[in-house]
Design a protein around this motif. Structure first.
Motif, short mmCIF file in Angstrom:
data_model
loop_
_atom_site.label_atom_id
_atom_site.label_comp_id
_atom_site.label_asym_id
_atom_site.label_seq_id
_atom_site.Cartn_x
_atom_site.Cartn_y
_atom_site.Cartn_z
N ASN A 1 1.27 -1.40 -6.14
CA ASN A 1 0.57 -0.66 -5.09
C ASN A 1 -0.93 -0.86 -5.30
N LYS B 1 -3.43 0.23 -3.72
CA LYS B 1 -4.27 1.42 -3.54
C LYS B 1 -4.33 2.25 -4.81
N GLU B 2 -3.25 2.21 -5.56
CA GLU B 2 -3.20 2.95 -6.82
C GLU B 2 -3.73 2.13 -7.98
N ASP B 3 -3.63 0.82 -7.87
CA ASP B 3 -4.07 -0.09 -8.94
C ASP B 3 -5.14 -1.03 -8.39
N SER C 1 0.81 -1.22 0.00
CA SER C 1 0.00 0.00 0.00
C SER C 1 0.84 1.27 0.00
#
Length: 347
Positions: A218, A220-222, A200
């Motif tokens: 990541n 949270k980004e993907d 994360s």
């Protein structure tokens, strides 16, 4: 002279961490003919330990249990029929004390340390000799105390299905930076496999790369990290170590290769989300298995591999004293740890 009393914690109820009670003068159990008295130098915590006093553990439990499945220590005394150990030996506890080899059954699943049988969060414990393993010589007590649950679970995830055991050149997907995931990364790299890890934060990503992760995503980004992992490999991931639960299972299935294996070992992401169905396993042609740690035979193989490859568990820099156990539980619940969180028990 063997000690007559021990400092120990017990879980009295399911009201949360307030259900943890400390006793500085608890009696040490008698040593039976096949028992071993162990001075426990170190223990480590697992997510399981945190949810037991919250009443959320889905497996067998005993009232007023001494918690903790993971521990490493020194043999102080042995029963007259004990053949596997002698005083002075360094040992590590087995999670399911009756699970020697093969699959769990209705009897051996009832032998969970810190659940049905009093565990390791005490200075002195008495264990059946069958429920102990010789400690790897390359580890200290804090490191060795992390092996019983997280390490063995990771080993079982990668090697438990013998016909589909991890092979050099295959790909493993790990989730996050908890104990099981870190051990899976280390075991996979030692075996010559390729590892895709999710996390994360960029800080954790850098640590994962230093530990050998070939790719880090990541999550949270993907949001579609499972599909991304499959694209990185071209054919999909051979082994997915699934620790998140319903919130991550759908992406795990998307990541898996044809005939890939998804080993479900936890639900640290919670249980509130729509889960994939059995039909998703069919449409993706993968094997999904649930597992509960592993056997003594598997743990002996794992410890041999740890010695042969000089592997060292990743231990959080903060070490708690036994008397500060509640603070340790909260520290881990707040996800402030990296790798395994350890407790110094007896000096």
């Amino acid at each position: 002279m063997a000690p007559s009393t021990t400092k120990q914690w017990t879980v009295d109820g399911n009201t949360g961490f307030d259900a943890l009670n400390f006793n500085e003068n608890a009696p040490v159990p008698e040593v039976g003919d096949k028992d071993v008295l162990v001075k426990i130098h170190a223990a480590s915590l697992n997510y399981r330990d945190l949810i037991i006093p919250k009443g959320k553990y889905p497996f067998p439990m005993k009232d007023n249990i001494v918690p903790g499945s993971d521990g490493a220590g020194t043999v102080e005394k042995v029963g007259k029929q004990v053949t596997r150990f002698k005083p002075g030996d360094k040992v590590v506890t087995l999670f399911n004390q009756g699970h020697i080899a093969g699959s769990l059954n209705a009897q051996t699943i009832q032998t969970g340390l810190g659940g049905v049988i009093d565990g390791t969060l005490r200075e002195y414990g008495v264990f059946d000799e069958a429920g102990l393993i010789t400690m790897p010589q390359n580890l200290n007590f804090l490191e060795a105390s992390t092996l019983s649950c997280a390490a063995l679970t990771a080993w079982n995830a990668l090697y438990g299905l013998e016909s589909r055991a991890l092979k050099p050149g295959q790909t493993v997907l790990t989730q996050g930076t908890g104990g099981v995931s870190i051990f899976a990364l280390q075991f996979a790299k030692a075996a010559g496999a390729r590892v895709i890890a999710t996390t994360s934060s960029e800080k954790k990503a850098e640590i994962l790369k230093k530990l050998g992760a070939d790719h880090v995503i990541n999550y949270k980004e993907d949001q579609n990290w499972g599909e991304t992992a499959a694209k990185i490999t071209g054919t999909g991931v051979d082994h997915v170590v699934e620790v998140g639960g319903p919130k991550t299972m759908a992406q795990s299935i998307k990541a898996a290769a044809i005939d890939g294996v998804i080993s479900i070992i936890g639900f640290i992401g919670g249980t509130e989300k729509d889960q994939p169905t059995f039909l998703d396993c069919l449409s993706n042609i993968c094997t999904v298995r649930g597992l509960l740690v592993g056997s003594r035979l598997q743990m002996e193989d794992m410890c041999a591999a740890i010695e042969a490859n000089n592997l060292h568990p990743v231990v959080d820099e903060k070490v708690f004293e036994l008397k500060d156990l509640k603070e340790a539980y909260q520290y881990m619940w707040d996800q402030k740890h990296f790798g395994k969180l350890t407790i110094k028990v007896a000096s």
